[in-house]
Design a protein around this motif. Structure first.
Motif, mmCIF file in Angstrom:
data_model
loop_
_atom_site.group_PDB
_atom_site.id
_atom_site.type_symbol
_atom_site.label_atom_id
_atom_site.label_comp_id
_atom_site.label_asym_id
_atom_site.label_seq_id
_atom_site.Cartn_x
_atom_site.Cartn_y
_atom_site.Cartn_z
ATOM 1 N N SER A 1 0.820 -1.215 0.000
ATOM 2 C CA SER A 1 0.000 0.000 0.000
ATOM 3 C C SER A 1 0.853 1.264 0.000
ATOM 4 N N GLU A 2 2.106 1.130 0.488
ATOM 5 C CA GLU A 2 3.003 2.277 0.503
ATOM 6 C C GLU A 2 3.734 2.441 -0.825
ATOM 7 N N ILE A 3 3.678 1.413 -1.668
ATOM 8 C CA ILE A 3 4.420 1.427 -2.925
ATOM 9 C C ILE A 3 3.547 1.797 -4.107
ATOM 10 N N ILE A 4 2.307 1.331 -4.116
ATOM 11 C CA ILE A 4 1.514 1.322 -5.338
ATOM 12 C C ILE A 4 1.257 2.713 -5.911
ATOM 13 N N HIS A 5 1.025 3.713 -5.049
ATOM 14 C CA HIS A 5 0.722 5.048 -5.580
ATOM 15 C C HIS A 5 1.941 5.641 -6.299
ATOM 16 N N ASP A 6 3.126 5.464 -5.697
ATOM 17 C CA ASP A 6 4.341 5.931 -6.365
ATOM 18 C C ASP A 6 4.581 5.146 -7.657
ATOM 19 N N TYR A 7 4.216 3.872 -7.640
ATOM 20 C CA TYR A 7 4.424 3.043 -8.825
ATOM 21 C C TYR A 7 3.558 3.520 -9.991
ATOM 22 N N VAL A 8 2.293 3.814 -9.718
ATOM 23 C CA VAL A 8 1.402 4.299 -10.774
ATOM 24 C C VAL A 8 1.908 5.641 -11.312
ATOM 25 N N SER A 9 2.372 6.506 -10.416
ATOM 26 C CA SER A 9 2.928 7.786 -10.850
ATOM 27 C C SER A 9 4.156 7.575 -11.730
ATOM 28 N N TYR A 10 4.965 6.564 -11.363
ATOM 29 C CA TYR A 10 6.141 6.246 -12.165
ATOM 30 C C TYR A 10 5.735 5.826 -13.577
ATOM 31 N N LEU A 11 4.690 4.970 -13.694
ATOM 32 C CA LEU A 11 4.244 4.517 -15.009
ATOM 33 C C LEU A 11 3.675 5.669 -15.826
ATOM 34 N N GLU A 12 2.975 6.580 -15.167
ATOM 35 C CA GLU A 12 2.443 7.746 -15.886
ATOM 36 C C GLU A 12 3.578 8.595 -16.435
ATOM 37 N N GLY A 13 4.623 8.789 -15.618
ATOM 38 C CA GLY A 13 5.780 9.533 -16.091
ATOM 39 C C GLY A 13 6.523 8.800 -17.187
ATOM 40 N N LEU A 14 6.561 7.458 -17.082
ATOM 41 C CA LEU A 14 7.231 6.647 -18.099
ATOM 42 C C LEU A 14 6.564 6.825 -19.456
ATOM 43 N N GLU A 15 5.230 6.853 -19.457
ATOM 44 C CA GLU A 15 4.504 7.066 -20.712
ATOM 45 C C GLU A 15 4.791 8.455 -21.269
ATOM 46 N N ALA A 16 4.811 9.453 -20.390
ATOM 47 C CA ALA A 16 5.059 10.830 -20.838
ATOM 48 C C ALA A 16 6.473 10.988 -21.409
ATOM 49 N N ARG A 17 7.438 10.251 -20.822
ATOM 50 C CA ARG A 17 8.827 10.350 -21.283
ATOM 51 C C ARG A 17 9.113 9.484 -22.495
ATOM 52 N N GLY A 18 8.171 8.610 -22.828
ATOM 53 C CA GLY A 18 8.438 7.693 -23.926
ATOM 54 C C GLY A 18 9.397 6.586 -23.541
ATOM 55 N N GLY A 19 9.416 6.223 -22.266
ATOM 56 C CA GLY A 19 10.308 5.159 -21.786
ATOM 57 C C GLY A 19 11.573 5.713 -21.184
ATOM 58 N N ASP A 20 12.228 4.889 -20.386
ATOM 59 C CA ASP A 20 13.472 5.289 -19.734
ATOM 60 C C ASP A 20 14.705 4.710 -20.413
ATOM 61 N N GLY A 21 14.503 3.918 -21.452
ATOM 62 C CA GLY A 21 15.633 3.289 -22.118
ATOM 63 C C GLY A 21 16.495 4.296 -22.867
ATOM 64 N N ILE A 22 17.812 4.097 -22.819
ATOM 65 C CA ILE A 22 18.749 4.902 -23.609
ATOM 66 C C ILE A 22 18.804 4.288 -25.000
ATOM 67 N N LYS A 23 18.299 5.003 -25.987
ATOM 68 C CA LYS A 23 18.246 4.483 -27.348
ATOM 69 C C LYS A 23 19.594 4.661 -28.041
ATOM 70 N N THR A 24 19.814 3.845 -29.066
ATOM 71 C CA THR A 24 21.010 3.968 -29.893
ATOM 72 C C THR A 24 20.613 4.529 -31.251
ATOM 73 N N HIS A 25 21.607 4.808 -32.090
ATOM 74 C CA HIS A 25 21.324 5.311 -33.434
ATOM 75 C C HIS A 25 20.967 4.174 -34.387
ATOM 76 N N LEU A 26 21.082 2.925 -33.937
ATOM 77 C CA LEU A 26 20.732 1.769 -34.755
ATOM 78 C C LEU A 26 19.298 1.357 -34.432
#
Length: 452
Positions: free
Chosen positions: A161-186
């Motif tokens: 219960s202490e994790i889930i709200h931050d987790y949902v916020s993290y996923l919302e930010g992940l969608e807004a950022r287009g993912g957290d992965g460092i992309k390559t030029h390939l």
């Protein structure tokens, strides 16, 4: 002036404890964000009281004289904490409870100074010891300094219960950022892996002269263009040789010119243009080019870079040149220690470690030349700790062709797919391209990935 005790303030500690009791623990949420551990208190009695209060708060038990003393009795700590008499004395503090957060920050300062004093004493003791390796201890000292500066301490496990709200916020930010992965030029590689994630170790392995460093620097350049801060540990080549490769890749200068020195007028124009650009990368790039680097020094440097300019991608060229902190036993055991510390570093700093590695010679004699995870030299721990393993399939570096088709094999990926892709290596410019038609130039530095 003689120092009889480490920095501490018992009156301040009593005032914080008193404020919690007088407010029945209602201010503990804000205070625990500052005083996250009993170690912030110097007095063993106050440490025990704070630990008990933390447990009661976690169990949602209101804190007053009765409930606190009852918990101390159940834990067998009442007498050690002075019993009801000492607790009652805490209520006599006349200071206003509204100052509690300010007092907590002051206690945090005392705790930091105690940690620094302990570190200084340890430095002195080790300086006089012939058994301590200076470079290993220097790295350990940097680790202690970083811990003091960042207030890193152990925290208790959290309830769902202490994790889930931050987790949902993290996923919302992940969608807004287009993912957290460092992309390559390939872009074909991106479609397989989804990019390099924070906390991951990515192994890039190949045979000598097959383009490991060139490809890693291509990834680094693209990351810098995409505003991803990069640190490079170059253990095999001096900084000038490394910058030569940046210059060849970005401005199309034939890499042979760095051997014969026959630069054209256009080359010099590009060199000065590149120098102006490179000078402006202080907020995006760091380079370590000393030939000797221990695993602990690497971790210490990554922490420093993370603090200084927000490091996200660290390139290590290459793992077989990293020294273990302690020698002895088999080389495989030493590499296992190095690999473990690298994984801890990636996770702790929230960065991607792109680690170059050598492949065994046996892969060249294989008919299909497809590398296996067991082909990683001194492979056991590297293979186990890596989140992704990318192989440059062996090709003949003696060919005179400038454009070489090179296959990359994603042989392992914990959180994405595996597969193979073809790239084109333009050797004179040290560029790995998506296809033969692609070109890099300074005005249009990198084309957008397919599908962006």
């Amino acid at each position: 002036m003689s120092i009889t005790a480490p920095p501490n303030n018992p009156e301040l500690e009593r005032a914080v404890l008193s404020a919690v009791i007088r407010l029945n623990g209602r201010n503990l949420d804000s205070l625990l964000s500052i005083l996250k551990s009993p170690d912030y208190f110097y007095s063993p009695v106050h440490q025990a009281l704070w630990q008990t209060m933390m447990a009661m708060h976690r169990d949602q038990i209101p804190i007053d004289l009765v409930t606190l003393n009852d918990r101390l009795i159940k834990n067998g700590r009442s007498d050690a904490c002075g019993g009801p008499v000492y607790l009652a004395g805490l209520l006599e503090d006349p200071q206003p409870v509204s100052h509690a957060e300010s007092w907590a920050r002051d206690l945090q300062g005392y705790a930091r100074r105690r940690a620094m004093a302990a570190m200084g004493q340890q430095l002195i003791e080790n300086a006089y010891s012939n058994d301590t390796d200076p470079s290993t201890f220097a790295a350990k000292a940097q680790e202690i300094v970083d811990s003091v500066l960042e207030d890193r301490i152990e925290v208790s496990a959290q309830k769902p219960s202490e994790i889930i709200h931050d987790y949902v916020s993290y996923l919302e930010g992940l969608e807004a950022r287009g993912g957290d992965g460092i992309k390559t030029h390939l872009y074909k590689l991106n479609s397989i892996t989804g990019g390099f994630l924070p906390g991951e170790i990515v192994i890039l392995a190949g045979r000598p002269s097959n383009g490991k460093t060139a490809l890693a620097l291509n990834f680094s350049l693209y990351s810098i263009v995409k505003e991803v801060p990069v640190g490079i540990f170059s253990l095999e080549m001096m900084r000038y040789l490394l910058v030569n490769r940046f210059l060849a890749s970005t401005h199309g200068i034939n890499s042979m010119r760095f051997r014969d020195g026959k630069f054209s007028e256009k080359d010099w124009s590009n060199i000065y243009d590149f120098a102006q650009y490179f000078e402006g990368l202080d907020s995006s790039l760091r380079i370590w080019d000393r030939p000797s680097l221990s695993a602990s020094e690497l971790r210490s440097q990554c922490r420093r870079w993370k603090r200084e300019f927000g490091l996200r991608l660290a390139v290590v060229d290459y793992i077989q040149l990293v020294r273990p902190d302690s020698k002895g036993g088999s080389r495989e055991r030493e590499v296992a220690e190095i690999s473990r510390i690298m994984k801890e570093t990636a996770t702790e700093c929230g960065i991607t470690l792109l680690v170059l590695a050598q492949l065994n010679r046996e892969v060249e004699s294989r008919k299909n030349k497809i590398p296996l995870l067991s082909d990683l030299r001194e492979s056991g721990a590297i293979e186990q700790d890596a989140d992704q393993v990318i192989f440059i399939r062996p090709w003949n570096p003696k060919t005179i062709d400038d454009l070489v088709t090179v296959t990359l094999d994603v042989a392992k990926s914990r959180n994405s797919n595996t597969g193979s892709l073809e790239t084109v290596y333009r050797r004179r410019r040290l560029q790995f391209l998506n296809d033969k038609e692609q070109d890099w130039n300074w005005l249009d530095f990198f084309p957008a990935e397919e599908g962006e």
